[in-house]
Scaffold this motif. Structure first.
Motif, PDB file in Angstrom:
ATOM      1  N   UNK A 139       0.831  -1.033  -0.090  1.00 23.02           N
ATOM      2  CA  UNK A 139      -0.052   0.041  -0.011  1.00 23.02           C
ATOM      3  C   UNK A 139       0.804   1.019  -0.001  1.00 23.02           C
ATOM      4  N   UNK A 140       0.368   2.415  -0.257  1.00 16.77           N
ATOM      5  CA  UNK A 140       1.119   3.584  -0.525  1.00 16.77           C
ATOM      6  C   UNK A 140       1.811   3.820   1.145  1.00 16.77           C
ATOM      7  N   UNK A 141       2.931   4.243   1.094  1.00 12.38           N
ATOM      8  CA  UNK A 141       3.670   4.645   2.325  1.00 12.38           C
ATOM      9  C   UNK A 141       4.387   5.896   2.273  1.00 12.38           C
ATOM     10  N   UNK A 142       3.739   7.029   2.645  1.00 13.99           N
ATOM     11  CA  UNK A 142       4.532   8.296   2.690  1.00 13.99           C
ATOM     12  C   UNK A 142       5.732   8.307   3.480  1.00 13.99           C
ATOM     13  N   UNK A 143       6.074   7.732   4.533  1.00 12.34           N
ATOM     14  CA  UNK A 143       7.640   7.906   5.114  1.00 12.34           C
ATOM     15  C   UNK A 143       8.706   7.344   4.537  1.00 12.34           C
ATOM     16  N   UNK A 144       8.407   6.355   3.505  1.00  8.45           N
ATOM     17  CA  UNK A 144       9.298   5.393   3.077  1.00  8.45           C
ATOM     18  C   UNK A 144      10.584   6.148   2.800  1.00  8.45           C
ATOM     19  N   UNK A 145      10.780   7.161   1.951  1.00  8.34           N
ATOM     20  CA  UNK A 145      11.959   7.738   1.639  1.00  8.34           C
ATOM     21  C   UNK A 145      12.656   8.486   2.744  1.00  8.34           C
ATOM     22  N   UNK A 146      11.912   9.075   3.691  1.00  6.47           N
ATOM     23  CA  UNK A 146      12.556   9.768   4.982  1.00  6.47           C
ATOM     24  C   UNK A 146      13.148   8.543   5.819  1.00  6.47           C
ATOM     25  N   UNK A 147      12.444   7.341   5.818  1.00  9.45           N
ATOM     26  CA  UNK A 147      12.966   6.241   6.643  1.00  9.45           C
ATOM     27  C   UNK A 147      14.314   5.720   6.163  1.00  9.45           C
ATOM     28  N   UNK A 148      14.332   5.501   4.655  1.00  8.63           N
ATOM     29  CA  UNK A 148      15.625   5.207   3.993  1.00  8.63           C
ATOM     30  C   UNK A 148      16.593   6.255   4.026  1.00  8.63           C
ATOM     31  N   UNK A 149      16.282   7.519   4.334  1.00 13.96           N
ATOM     32  CA  UNK A 149      17.389   8.592   4.342  1.00 13.96           C
ATOM     33  C   UNK A 149      17.955   8.737   5.817  1.00 13.96           C
ATOM     34  N   UNK A 150      17.190   8.218   6.861  1.00 15.80           N
ATOM     35  CA  UNK A 150      17.599   8.495   8.137  1.00 15.80           C
ATOM     36  C   UNK A 150      18.890   7.797   8.694  1.00 15.80           C
ATOM     37  N   UNK A 151      19.603   8.390   9.453  1.00 13.94           N
ATOM     38  CA  UNK A 151      20.702   7.887   9.913  1.00 13.94           C
ATOM     39  C   UNK A 151      20.678   7.125  11.312  1.00 13.94           C
ATOM     40  N   UNK A 152      19.631   6.763  11.862  1.00 14.94           N
ATOM     41  CA  UNK A 152      19.332   6.456  13.039  1.00 14.94           C
ATOM     42  C   UNK A 152      18.366   5.000  12.942  1.00 14.94           C
ATOM     43  N   UNK A 153      18.734   4.117  13.327  1.00 18.17           N
ATOM     44  CA  UNK A 153      18.444   2.590  12.995  1.00 18.17           C
ATOM     45  C   UNK A 153      18.233   2.589  11.377  1.00 18.17           C
ATOM     46  N   UNK A 154      19.398   2.889  10.824  1.00 19.24           N
ATOM     47  CA  UNK A 154      19.768   3.351   9.567  1.00 19.24           C
ATOM     48  C   UNK A 154      19.731   2.198   8.520  1.00 19.24           C
ATOM     49  N   UNK A 155      19.336   2.100   7.189  1.00 20.92           N
ATOM     50  CA  UNK A 155      19.106   1.541   6.102  1.00 20.92           C
ATOM     51  C   UNK A 155      20.384   1.674   5.386  1.00 20.92           C
ATOM     52  N   UNK A 156      21.688   1.437   6.022  1.00 21.25           N
ATOM     53  CA  UNK A 156      22.893   1.558   5.466  1.00 21.25           C
ATOM     54  C   UNK A 156      23.277   0.342   4.547  1.00 21.25           C
ATOM     55  N   UNK A 157      24.024   0.843   3.693  1.00 17.47           N
ATOM     56  CA  UNK A 157      24.257  -0.199   2.603  1.00 17.47           C
ATOM     57  C   UNK A 157      25.731  -0.990   2.729  1.00 17.47           C
ATOM     58  N   UNK A 158      25.616  -2.287   2.746  1.00 14.24           N
ATOM     59  CA  UNK A 158      26.821  -2.952   3.252  1.00 14.24           C
ATOM     60  C   UNK A 158      27.277  -3.960   2.100  1.00 14.24           C
ATOM     61  N   UNK A 159      28.308  -4.597   1.920  1.00 16.21           N
ATOM     62  CA  UNK A 159      28.567  -5.771   0.720  1.00 16.21           C
ATOM     63  C   UNK A 159      27.846  -6.717   1.283  1.00 16.21           C
ATOM     64  N   UNK A 160      27.129  -7.421   0.296  1.00 14.19           N
ATOM     65  CA  UNK A 160      26.074  -8.540   0.747  1.00 14.19           C
ATOM     66  C   UNK A 160      26.810  -9.864   1.580  1.00 14.19           C
ATOM     67  N   UNK A 161      28.291  -9.743   1.504  1.00 15.77           N
ATOM     68  CA  UNK A 161      29.023 -10.957   1.837  1.00 15.77           C
ATOM     69  C   UNK A 161      29.382 -10.451   3.379  1.00 15.77           C
ATOM     70  N   UNK A 162      29.200  -9.240   3.618  1.00 13.83           N
ATOM     71  CA  UNK A 162      29.761  -8.929   5.151  1.00 13.83           C
ATOM     72  C   UNK A 162      28.544  -8.088   5.855  1.00 13.83           C
ATOM     73  N   UNK A 163      27.540  -8.980   6.164  1.00 17.72           N
ATOM     74  CA  UNK A 163      26.457  -8.437   6.956  1.00 17.72           C
ATOM     75  C   UNK A 163      26.021  -9.468   8.061  1.00 17.72           C
ATOM     76  N   UNK A 164      27.004 -10.046   8.861  1.00 20.96           N
ATOM     77  CA  UNK A 164      26.677 -10.868   9.728  1.00 20.96           C
ATOM     78  C   UNK A 164      26.029 -10.138  10.940  1.00 20.96           C
ATOM     79  N   UNK A 165      25.163 -10.865  11.904  1.00 26.36           N
ATOM     80  CA  UNK A 165      24.790 -10.179  13.060  1.00 26.36           C
ATOM     81  C   UNK A 165      25.189 -10.967  14.293  1.00 26.36           C
ATOM     82  N   UNK A 166      26.017 -10.348  15.048  1.00 28.11           N
ATOM     83  CA  UNK A 166      26.533  -9.127  14.886  1.00 28.11           C
ATOM     84  C   UNK A 166      27.614  -8.788  14.040  1.00 28.11           C
TER      85      UNK A 166
END
Length: 499
Positions: A139-166
């Motif tokens: 469904x439409x979701x107005x905050x999507x781009x702001x959430x993708x832009x926020x540096x807090x609990x952030x949608x940062x981009x990592x190498x696919x091969x280096x994203x273990x948790x932790x």
């Protein structure tokens, strides 16, 4: 509207390369994985080596960062096609592709509180080709781009091969990369020589990110007085989060100068609605009825030059300002009425555990005042004072606290507010929250959203998942030798130089 950044004068290109920026922070970050933490301290440090698809410009509008342009959005508002910048490399030398972006966004939706907030409306994330990603929403979701832009609990981009948790090692695309971390001593970042900056001029967090200094060193200094003395002695080039009473001491110094953000944000008492004494609405109403926000703010900030009594979630010059729901629900200081509500809740004599830290001294001062008012109302208050890293860990366990104290800058998109997320500590999850927040988030028309935000604010005041204490100004300090640092809620040091 949201206040704009104050941009520095002069060209960053003309500044001399080299030097080290020493930054005093409030303490040791609990993690260097920005997805799994909402702590501002984590975002301040990690934004230098991790980047997001989008960020905010000087007017708090979403602008591309790792994305090439703003996304193409389908007519029904459900499909976002995102073109990626080409030639961007990670710190390990590998090239960023859509595979990395898709894997990162999926990790974000699995682990990050704001990612989880988004996951429920995402039907799928897929790679169209090596440089294009498609997000499809239910469904439409107005905050999507702001959430993708926020540096807090952030949608940062990592190498696919280096994203273990932790995470085993932080590997991002940012202008600086992690060289060394010595716990309780420093976090050392050095220039990423393979960094590909956006073209043009700096624009808030957007635009060009120039690597002028060789190194940025973040030093944990938990004691506020030690941070003040470190600024005045010239030990640090930038000192974050100072008590506002230090303002007059910083003025007229040769070694440092005050940096004031006005208004900066709002302190908040977050309620544990999931379990314990605060899971009862009458008990939460009793807390709010007992408190004197004015006395708490006065204890924390002293002069009204540094705070304002304001029950609205946003100040008057913001598009989101509304007084809906606030009448008769703020600055009450009524212990007798609070006692009656506490008795109704059946919570008399039960411990009320308030979790706070002295690293943000104003949190602690507010807690002390609040404790006295709450005792008058019949609460058995236990003040739990810990370091900030411990607080951010403990607040994730609902068995360990009833109220925790934090603060937030005023954000360009209300949906970024952690209080609204069912997965954030506090765990507000009710039919009224769902009804009002979903209506606000699904409305794509900017002209209609402020009225829907008013309904969300009413719900916050009706169900008390948290208590906004007021508005406050934030104080930091910087050396006169430090150029190119823009006053911002999360200070950053790309584009900065040392004279």
């Amino acid at each position: 509207m949201v206040g704009a950044f104050v941009l520095p004068t002069g060209s960053v290109e003309a500044q001399t390369k080299g030097g080290v920026v020493n930054v005093a922070t409030v303490g040791e970050p609990p993690t260097l994985d920005p997805m799994v933490s909402t702590a501002d301290l984590v975002g301040i440090i990690t934004q230098h080596f991790y980047e997001t698809l989008f960020t905010f410009d000087k007017n708090w509008k979403v602008t591309p960062l790792l994305a090439e342009t703003m996304p193409e959005i389908s007519a029904d508002g459900k499909v976002y096609t995102i073109k990626l910048r080409q030639g961007v490399t990670f710190h390990d030398g590998s090239t960023m592709t859509s595979e990395d972006v898709v894997a990162s966004l999926k990790r974000w939706m699995d682990l990050a509180s704001r990612g989880k907030q988004t996951a429920g409306i995402v039907a799928g994330v897929e790679a169209v080709d090596a440089n294009t990603v498609r997000m499809t929403l239910k469904e439409p979701y107005a905050p999507l781009l702001a959430l993708l832009a926020f540096n807090n609990s952030a949608a940062v981009i990592m190498p696919a091969k280096k994203m273990e948790n932790p995470l085993k090692e932080p590997v991002g695309t940012g202008p600086y990369k992690l060289k060394e971390r010595k716990a309780d001593q420093y976090i050392q970042l050095v220039r990423h020589d393979g960094y590909k900056s956006r073209s043009g001029e700096p624009d808030g967090y957007g635009g060009a990110r120039k690597q002028i200094v060789d190194e940025i060193r973040f030093v944990p200094v938990p004691d506020a007085n030690t941070r003040i003395e470190g600024a005045i002695s010239g030990q640090y080039d930038y000192v974050d989060a100072l008590p506002v009473e230090a303002f007059s001491r910083l003025q007229g110094q040769k070694t440092t100068e005050p940096v004031l953000l006005k208004p900066f944000g709002w302190p908040v008492f977050v309620m544990n609605t999931k379990q314990g004494i605060m899971s009862n609405l009458d008990a939460r109403l009793a807390v709010r009825t007992a408190l004197s926000e004015e006395d708490m703010l006065t204890a924390a900030f002293g002069s009204k030059d540094f705070f304002a009594l304001n029950p609205a979630m946003f100040p008057k010059d913001y598009i989101w300002h509304t007084t809906a729901g606030t009448e008769g629900a703020y600055n009450l200081a009524d212990p007798e009425k609070a006692k009656a509500l506490l008795k109704k809740a059946g919570s008399e004599g039960k411990p009320l555990r308030i979790l706070t830290s002295r690293q943000y001294e104003f949190h602690y001062k507010m807690a002390q005042v609040a404790a006295e008012y709450l005792k008058q109302a019949g609460f058995a208050v236990e003040l739990m004072v810990v370091d900030w890293a411990t607080l951010t860990q403990r607040r994730t366990d609902p068995a360990l606290w009833d109220i925790y104290i934090t603060h937030s800058p005023f954000l360009p998109e209300p949906a970024l507010t952690g209080l609204l997320s069912e997965s954030s500590p506090g765990w507000w999850s009710t039919p009224l929250r769902k009804k009002t927040v979903d209506a606000f988030n699904s409305e794509p028309d900017p002209a209609k959203r402020p009225a829907l935000w008013a309904e969300v604010q009413k719900a916050i005041y009706a169900e008390v998942p948290g208590i906004k204490i007021g508005d406050f100004n934030a104080l930091s300090a910087k050396s006169p030798k430090l150029d190119g640092v823009v006053p911002a809620p999360w200070p950053y040091f790309w584009n900065a130089s040392i004279k």
